[in-house]
Each structure stands twice: as structure tokens, then as C-alpha cells.
Design a protein around this motif. Structure first.
Motif, PDB file in Angstrom:
ATOM      1  N   GLU A  74       0.820  -1.203   0.000  1.00 51.95           N
ATOM      2  CA  GLU A  74       0.000   0.000   0.000  1.00 51.95           C
ATOM      3  C   GLU A  74       0.857   1.259   0.000  1.00 51.95           C
ATOM      4  O   GLU A  74       0.658   2.160  -0.808  1.00 51.95           O
ATOM      5  CB  GLU A  74      -0.914   0.003   1.241  1.00 51.95           C
ATOM      6  CG  GLU A  74      -1.962  -1.089   1.224  1.00 51.95           C
ATOM      7  CD  GLU A  74      -3.023  -0.864   0.151  1.00 51.95           C
ATOM      8  OE1 GLU A  74      -3.116   0.265  -0.391  1.00 51.95           O
ATOM      9  OE2 GLU A  74      -3.746  -1.820  -0.179  1.00 51.95           O
ATOM     10  N   SER A  75       1.817   1.317   0.898  1.00 54.90           N
ATOM     11  CA  SER A  75       2.670   2.492   1.012  1.00 54.90           C
ATOM     12  C   SER A  75       4.125   2.051   0.914  1.00 54.90           C
ATOM     13  O   SER A  75       4.645   1.357   1.798  1.00 54.90           O
ATOM     14  CB  SER A  75       2.423   3.195   2.355  1.00 54.90           C
ATOM     15  OG  SER A  75       3.268   4.305   2.498  1.00 54.90           O
ATOM     16  N   PHE A  84       6.694  -1.285   6.419  1.00 54.46           N
ATOM     17  CA  PHE A  84       5.572  -1.189   5.476  1.00 54.46           C
ATOM     18  C   PHE A  84       4.764  -2.479   5.528  1.00 54.46           C
ATOM     19  O   PHE A  84       5.246  -3.526   5.974  1.00 54.46           O
ATOM     20  CB  PHE A  84       6.077  -0.922   4.053  1.00 54.46           C
ATOM     21  CG  PHE A  84       7.019  -1.985   3.523  1.00 54.46           C
ATOM     22  CD1 PHE A  84       6.549  -3.079   2.801  1.00 54.46           C
ATOM     23  CD2 PHE A  84       8.384  -1.895   3.764  1.00 54.46           C
ATOM     24  CE1 PHE A  84       7.406  -4.048   2.324  1.00 54.46           C
ATOM     25  CE2 PHE A  84       9.256  -2.865   3.270  1.00 54.46           C
ATOM     26  CZ  PHE A  84       8.778  -3.943   2.555  1.00 54.46           C
TER      27      PHE A  84
END
Length: 342
Positions: A74-75, A84
Motif C-alpha cells: 500500500e505504502s 511497510f
């Protein structure tokens, strides 16, 4: 029980192999995991000193896997120690089993003749050839070179390093002679712990090759016998002709009168000169080798083709041509071979 991962065979690049291997060491398929690039590197190298190039390769691999939707991030992290969330999404496919200790032994070392990341990538290629039942593999050097996308000399260098690390065992199966000359047989590979199995399978492999070679030899002998049978109809009538032709010499004196050489001091010498001027030396009128025998011919020339043996009719035509081109020359009685050679 030894811990291992199942690396999908569809993952081919060095960076993707490193990233996926580390992820599979830290998470399960379809499960969300929190990790960092530093943590993934530590899993690969077993807490060895951090390496910026290895971290860069992991970041590149994660990006590629994310783009291919093999993982979902996602990030994306901007630093090696930044955590993460990631989810692995591997579909069912063929895979290669890799054990934790061999991964960490390769990635945790520094080598004079190899970069650990590239050496690891090559090993995953080699390990993908292992048979799950026999525990061995028979890839050629060329196959390994093509699959790993490295030079054959690099394959040989990496094999040497992996052998020195006691990660693999290699049985050199030697050389074999075939129709193209001498050829080297493929090596037999296994993990070090399966070395005895590797030796047994290599012996079976060499035995199989020897049987195949013997089978080809039998076929060659059968072909030779076939040649003998096809040559025989030409040789048998030829032997009769040779026997009647005074040791294979054509005696061109059927129509020569007894006084045809009167006035010549040495008729034999002059006639021989005339024959040579016409292209025929003294012994050029021989039809075939004097001591030709069927067995000697076929044994000394096992690969002879059928059309290299002249038929009886062809020999007769040659005789007619010789007689026609020498008919204007008056020739005395030619002595036998034994007398002429004295």
C-alpha cells in the motif's frame, strides 16, 4: 525439521528472487505482514553487516513484484529501516525448494570470484533442476548458462564456489566417444547432503550411456554385414574374372602375330614408352588390386558406401576402354607380376 521456502519458478531476475525469498522467509501466502528492507536483508544474510547494494536490489525487486501484482504494497518505503505492510499473492505454480541455511550461507558470505546476490540467483536456477524423488539433476553447462543468463565460464566459476561452500555435490561423468568424436557427458548435481545418492545416480547414468553406445555399435556391425551382403554379388564374379586374367593383368596379345616384334632390339622397353605416352604405365592395365579379399575389404573399410564398389559391368567397361585405346600398339607377351617385379 529443516526450514525451507517454495520459490516460484516464474520469478527470474536477481532482484525479484532476493525480494521474494526474503518475503517468504518472513510471511505466508495471502497473509498481511509488516516488515522493512533492513529486516528482509537480515533474514537473507543471517544478521550479517548491512550492504547498500543488497538493500538497493531488494527495493528494486519489491517494486517489480508490486507492479506484477505478485505482492501488494500500500505504502512503499523510502528508507531501508522504514516499516511497510505487504501481502503476498502467489498463484499455484511450479516452485523450487530452498533451505534457510543454504540461503543464509550464500548471502552471508564475501567471495573473491562471485557477488553473493548473483551467486544466490544462480543457485536458485540450479536448484530448480533437482528431481524431488531422486534428489539429483543433470542440466548441461549450456542449459544453466541460458537459464541463468550468464556466461558458461561464470557457471563453472559459481559451481566451484558452491562446491567449496559444501552446498552442492558434483559428479563429473567423464567423456564418451560417438560419431561426432569425443564428447563430455553432463555432470550430475545434488545438494551436499545427498552426495551418496548423487554418486549412485551418476553410476546409473553412465551405465545407461554405455548401453546406448553399445547398441549403436551393434547397429554399426549390422550395417557392415549388410554392406558385405550387398558387395558379395559384385565380388564373386570379379574373382572369377581375375583368376582367368593371369593375376589381374590384361594381356592384350590375342591378335598379335609371332613376328610382330621383329627388328626391335628391346621391344618391351619401346612398347612400355609408347604405353606411357598414351597414359598407360606398365601396370596401369590392372583391373583391381591383386590380393583383394572380401573379408579384408569389409573389415578395413566398415563405413564403405555401396556406390564406392564398382560393379562387374563397370569393370568390364573399363577393360573395353583400355583395350580400345591400346589396340593400335603392338604388344609382346607381358610377363607375370612376379617376373616383372624381379
Amino acid at each position: 525439521m529443516r526450514k525451507f521456502i517454495k520459490l516460484p519458478n516464474s520469478i527470474e531476475s536477481v532482484e525479484e528472487k532476493l525480494s521474494m525469498t526474503a518475503l517468504l522467509m518472513s510471511a505466508k501466502n495471502d497473509e498481511e505482514t509488516i516488515t522493512s528492507v533492513s529486516h528482509l536483508e537480515a533474514l537473507l544474510t543471517k544478521l550479517s553487516k548491512p550492504n547498500r547494494k543488497t538493500q538497493a536490489a531488494l527495493i528494486t525487486g519489491l517494486k517489480n513484484l508490486n507492479e506484477k501484482e505478485i505482492v501488494k504494497i500500500e505504502s512503499f518505503p523510502s528508507k531501508a529501516n522504514e516499516f511497510f505492510e505487504i501481502v503476498i499473492n502467489i498463484n499455484k505454480e511450479t516452485f523450487t525448494i530452498l533451505y534457510y541455511e543454504e540461503i543464509q550461507k550464500i548471502m552471508g558470505g564475501n567471495y573473491k570470484d562471485a557477488v553473493n546476490r548473483e551467486l544466490f540467483s544462480y543457485y536458485t536456477t540450479l536448484a530448480s533442476f533437482y528431481n524431488n524423488n531422486s534428489k539429483v539433476a543433470y542440466p548441461s553447462i549450456e542449459q544453466l548458462s541460458e537459464r541463468a543468463e550468464i556466461h558458461v565460464k561464470t557457471v563453472e566459476k559459481y559451481n566451484k564456489v558452491l562446491k567449496e561452500l559444501n552446498i552442492i555435490h558434483i559428479e563429473n561423468n567423464g567423456l564418451i566417444r560417438n560419431k561426432d568424436g569425443i564428447q563430455s557427458l553432463r555432470n550430475t548435481y545434488s545438494r551436499k547432503e545427498d552426495s551418496e545418492l548423487c554418486k549412485m545416480e551418476a553410476e546409473k547414468y553412465r551405465g545407461t550411456i554405455e548401453k546406448v553406445s553399445r547398441g549403436k555399435l551393434v547397429k554399426r556391425k549390422a550395417k557392415t554385414q549388410h554392406v558385405k551382403e550387398n558387395v558379395k554379388p559384385f565380388i564373386e564374379p570379379l574373382e572369377d574374372v581375375l583368376e582367368d586374367s593371369n593375376n589381374n593383368i590384361v594381356n592384350n596379345t590375342q591378335n598379335i602375330a609371332e613376328d610382330s616384334t621383329r627388328g626391335l632390339e628391346d621391344p618391351g622397353e619401346e612398347i612400355n614408352v609408347q604405353l606411357q605416352q598414351k597414359g598407360f604405365g606398365f601396370f596401369n592395365v590392372a583391373i583391381a588390386p591383386i590380393d583383394i579379399k572380401l573379408n579384408e575389404f569389409t573389415e578395413e573399410m566398415p563405413n564403405v558406401e555401396y556406390d564406392s564398389v564398382k560393379s562387374y559391368e563397370e569393370l568390364q567397361e573399363e577393360m573395353k576402354l583400355i583395350l580400345e585405346q591400346t589396340k593400335h600398339i603392338i604388344v609382346p607377351e607381358i610377363p607375370k607380376i612376379e617376373e616383372a617385379q624381379k
